[in-house]
Design a protein around this motif. Structure first.
Motif, PDB file in Angstrom:
ATOM      1  N   VAL A  67       0.824  -1.213   0.000  1.00 24.80           N
ATOM      2  CA  VAL A  67       0.000   0.000   0.000  1.00 24.80           C
ATOM      3  C   VAL A  67       0.860   1.265   0.000  1.00 24.80           C
ATOM      4  O   VAL A  67       0.373   2.347  -0.333  1.00 24.80           O
ATOM      5  N   PHE A  68       2.134   1.117   0.349  1.00 22.44           N
ATOM      6  CA  PHE A  68       3.061   2.258   0.330  1.00 22.44           C
ATOM      7  C   PHE A  68       3.047   2.955  -1.035  1.00 22.44           C
ATOM      8  O   PHE A  68       3.163   4.182  -1.115  1.00 22.44           O
ATOM      9  N   HIS A  69       2.889   2.173  -2.121  1.00 21.06           N
ATOM     10  CA  HIS A  69       2.929   2.732  -3.471  1.00 21.06           C
ATOM     11  C   HIS A  69       1.689   3.560  -3.803  1.00 21.06           C
ATOM     12  O   HIS A  69       1.685   4.280  -4.812  1.00 21.06           O
ATOM     13  N   TYR A  70       0.635   3.468  -2.989  1.00 20.27           N
ATOM     14  CA  TYR A  70      -0.634   4.132  -3.308  1.00 20.27           C
ATOM     15  C   TYR A  70      -0.985   5.217  -2.292  1.00 20.27           C
ATOM     16  O   TYR A  70      -2.064   5.805  -2.376  1.00 20.27           O
ATOM     17  N   LYS A  71      -0.080   5.481  -1.353  1.00 15.77           N
ATOM     18  CA  LYS A  71      -0.408   6.393  -0.264  1.00 15.77           C
ATOM     19  C   LYS A  71      -0.604   7.842  -0.708  1.00 15.77           C
ATOM     20  O   LYS A  71      -1.261   8.616  -0.008  1.00 15.77           O
ATOM     21  N   ASP A  72      -0.061   8.217  -1.867  1.00 14.20           N
ATOM     22  CA  ASP A  72      -0.148   9.612  -2.317  1.00 14.20           C
ATOM     23  C   ASP A  72      -1.300   9.857  -3.288  1.00 14.20           C
ATOM     24  O   ASP A  72      -1.432  10.970  -3.808  1.00 14.20           O
ATOM     25  N   GLU A  73      -2.131   8.854  -3.528  1.00 11.13           N
ATOM     26  CA  GLU A  73      -3.221   9.019  -4.486  1.00 11.13           C
ATOM     27  C   GLU A  73      -4.346   9.900  -3.945  1.00 11.13           C
ATOM     28  O   GLU A  73      -4.994  10.613  -4.702  1.00 11.13           O
ATOM     29  N   ILE A  93       1.737 -14.487   4.745  1.00  8.01           N
ATOM     30  CA  ILE A  93       0.382 -14.685   4.228  1.00  8.01           C
ATOM     31  C   ILE A  93      -0.576 -13.674   4.847  1.00  8.01           C
ATOM     32  O   ILE A  93      -1.421 -13.083   4.155  1.00  8.01           O
ATOM     33  N   SER A  94      -0.456 -13.451   6.149  1.00  8.97           N
ATOM     34  CA  SER A  94      -1.317 -12.482   6.825  1.00  8.97           C
ATOM     35  C   SER A  94      -1.016 -11.065   6.359  1.00  8.97           C
ATOM     36  O   SER A  94      -1.929 -10.252   6.180  1.00  8.97           O
ATOM     37  N   LEU A  95       0.268 -10.766   6.150  1.00  8.42           N
ATOM     38  CA  LEU A  95       0.662  -9.433   5.687  1.00  8.42           C
ATOM     39  C   LEU A  95       0.069  -9.159   4.301  1.00  8.42           C
ATOM     40  O   LEU A  95      -0.421  -8.051   4.030  1.00  8.42           O
ATOM     41  N   ILE A  96       0.097 -10.149   3.436  1.00  6.77           N
ATOM     42  CA  ILE A  96      -0.508 -10.000   2.101  1.00  6.77           C
ATOM     43  C   ILE A  96      -2.003  -9.725   2.228  1.00  6.77           C
ATOM     44  O   ILE A  96      -2.545  -8.825   1.568  1.00  6.77           O
ATOM     45  N   ALA A  97      -2.668 -10.498   3.085  1.00  7.52           N
ATOM     46  CA  ALA A  97      -4.117 -10.326   3.256  1.00  7.52           C
ATOM     47  C   ALA A  97      -4.453  -8.931   3.787  1.00  7.52           C
ATOM     48  O   ALA A  97      -5.409  -8.299   3.335  1.00  7.52           O
ATOM     49  N   ILE A  98      -3.650  -8.437   4.738  1.00  7.06           N
ATOM     50  CA  ILE A  98      -3.888  -7.098   5.298  1.00  7.06           C
ATOM     51  C   ILE A  98      -3.751  -6.027   4.218  1.00  7.06           C
ATOM     52  O   ILE A  98      -4.576  -5.107   4.125  1.00  7.06           O
ATOM     53  N   HIS A  99      -2.734  -6.145   3.375  1.00  8.47           N
ATOM     54  CA  HIS A  99      -2.519  -5.142   2.337  1.00  8.47           C
ATOM     55  C   HIS A  99      -3.565  -5.244   1.223  1.00  8.47           C
ATOM     56  O   HIS A  99      -3.993  -4.211   0.691  1.00  8.47           O
ATOM     57  N   LEU A 100      -3.983  -6.451   0.885  1.00  7.63           N
ATOM     58  CA  LEU A 100      -5.045  -6.588  -0.116  1.00  7.63           C
ATOM     59  C   LEU A 100      -6.355  -6.030   0.419  1.00  7.63           C
ATOM     60  O   LEU A 100      -7.126  -5.414  -0.327  1.00  7.63           O
ATOM     61  N   TRP A 101      -6.611  -6.239   1.714  1.00 10.01           N
ATOM     62  CA  TRP A 101      -7.791  -5.626   2.330  1.00 10.01           C
ATOM     63  C   TRP A 101      -7.702  -4.107   2.197  1.00 10.01           C
ATOM     64  O   TRP A 101      -8.706  -3.443   1.906  1.00 10.01           O
ATOM     65  N   GLY A 102      -6.517  -3.533   2.395  1.00  9.40           N
ATOM     66  CA  GLY A 102      -6.325  -2.095   2.213  1.00  9.40           C
ATOM     67  C   GLY A 102      -6.617  -1.660   0.791  1.00  9.40           C
ATOM     68  O   GLY A 102      -7.228  -0.610   0.559  1.00  9.40           O
TER      69      GLY A 102
END
Length: 409
Positions: free
Chosen positions: A107-113, A216-225
């Motif tokens: 999500v770091f890549h999308y924080k400035d949108e 796996i959990s980290l991926i799920a958290i970011h996809l949820w974001g």
């Protein structure tokens, strides 16, 4: 900060993966902060331990009680799982999944949108940091208690005493039992070697078992974001500048609407494609993990049911970690799966009635795409979610009652 790897929790993730040589440094052309680690060497050590544990079980079935052998059953299951997971870095798809996560999905890549994207990035950053620190505390405490408890019992029994009474023998306790070419109870030096080996094996097994669930959990958290950001963008889709003469988007607005719709469709496609890749890469691991959960939970409950200081020291945190990881992965993916309905509702509520026919067709195509449910089945067989979690826990407690009755009878 110019990269997700500059974030504090991602530095910790990278370092932890590097401890057991599971981070794709070569593919990412980065320097390994721990150059002495070697994944294949660790695999050989764990393979040796696994074979030695099986020989120990074979030689002691019918000799030792189920409760005493139960400890070795648990360690064999953990060793086998970690042995399988140590082969994951050999898979190019696994290494590419980590690279895609860092370079495209984070999500770091999308924080400035937008302001909402920045808010969501900060929220995910805090949640990920707390989660990763908590997991690391669990791992280190679990490793220490699992190995120190038998050592303290041995010291109380007189392990460090130079002379013992002729009729006194010490029943040496180990954190991991296996057959070796020499007797680990022969002298203090032999015991010290086995103790250090067990500490090292416990360290490797714990990290290998936990970091995959962490990732796996980290991926799920970011996809949820990602899905939350997409939902917010769809809910706040720009409306036309309505006038008495104009009740729809004008030509200039229609072009902007088309670009936005295509952009949001691509965002949804990128997130769902990465989710499918994750499930495909970790499918065999998740199936094996669910099987491990089903068996290990029964045995660890049997070992813990004595509820004395020794049992709590050796199995307390281990039991907590086993159950916590199952609940954690299931709930995280269940929450993410619930976003599917929200995205469908958000797309359906788009102001399509103001759009041109061409843009309405894009909305219709978008609506058809989002109605495809997320692929959350390991090997297209086992569903990943709360239902599977509840089934495993309920079955484990049923088997635990049965095993406890057999063990004490």
């Amino acid at each position: 900060m110019v990269s997700p790897l500059d974030l504090s929790y991602m530095k910790l993730v990278r370092f932890t993966f590097s401890l057991i040589d599971c981070w794709p440094h070569r593919d990412m052309k980065s320097k390994n902060p721990i150059p002495l680690t070697n994944n294949k060497f660790l695999f050989c050590v764990i393979l040796f331990v696994f074979v030695a544990e099986l020989i120990y079980i074979k030689n002691n079935v019918g000799v030792l009680s189920f409760l005493i052998l139960g400890h070795t059953y648990i360690t064999v299951l953990i060793t086998f799982n970690s042995l399988f997971r140590l082969t994951l870095p050999w898979n190019k798809k696994y290494r590419q999944l980590i690279i895609d996560f860092v370079e495209n999905i984070h999500v770091f890549h999308y924080k400035d949108e937008s302001e909402y994207s920045k808010k969501m990035h900060n929220k995910i950053h805090k949640a990920s940091l707390y989660f990763i620190v908590f997991l690391h505390v669990q791992m280190y405490f679990g490793i220490i208690l699992f190995n120190i408890t038998p050592l303290l019992n041995n010291i109380k029994a007189g392990l460090l005493e130079e002379k013992l009474s002729p009729n006194v023998t010490i029943d040496i306790e180990l954190s991991i039992y296996y057959d070796l070419p020499f007797d680990s109870q022969e002298n203090l030096k032999a015991y010290s070697m086995v103790f250090l080996l067990n500490f090292f094996v416990s360290f490797v097994n714990t990290f290998v078992m936990c970091i995959n669930e962490l990732f796996i959990s980290l991926i799920a958290i970011h996809l949820w974001g990602h899905f939350k950001i997409l939902e917010n963008n769809l809910i706040n889709f720009p409306l036309p500048k309505l006038t008495d003469q104009n009740i729809s988007y004008d030509e200039e607005e229609s072009i902007a609407v088309k670009n936005l719709l295509i952009k949001y469709m691509k965002q949804h496609q990128v997130a769902t494609d990465f989710l499918s890749k994750t499930v495909n890469v970790f499918g065999p691991t998740m199936c094996l993990y669910y099987l491990f959960q089903q068996i290990s939970e029964c045995i660890v409950l049997c070992e813990l049911c004595k509820l004395d200081a020794e049992a709590l020291g050796k199995y307390g945190i281990l039991t907590l970690v086993i159950f916590q990881q199952l609940i954690q992965i299931s709930i995280v993916y269940e929450i993410m799966a619930s976003m599917n309905e929200k995205i469908i509702k958000a797309v359906y509520n788009l102001p399509w009635e103001y759009m041109s026919v061409g843009n309405q067709k894009i909305v219709l195509f978008f609506l058809q795409n989002v109605q495809i449910p997320f692929n959350l089945r390991a090997l297209d067989i086992v569903p990943i979610g709360a239902q599977t979690m509840v089934t495993i826990i309920r079955t484990s407690f049923s088997y635990f009652i049965m095993l406890r009755t057999i063990a004490y009878d």
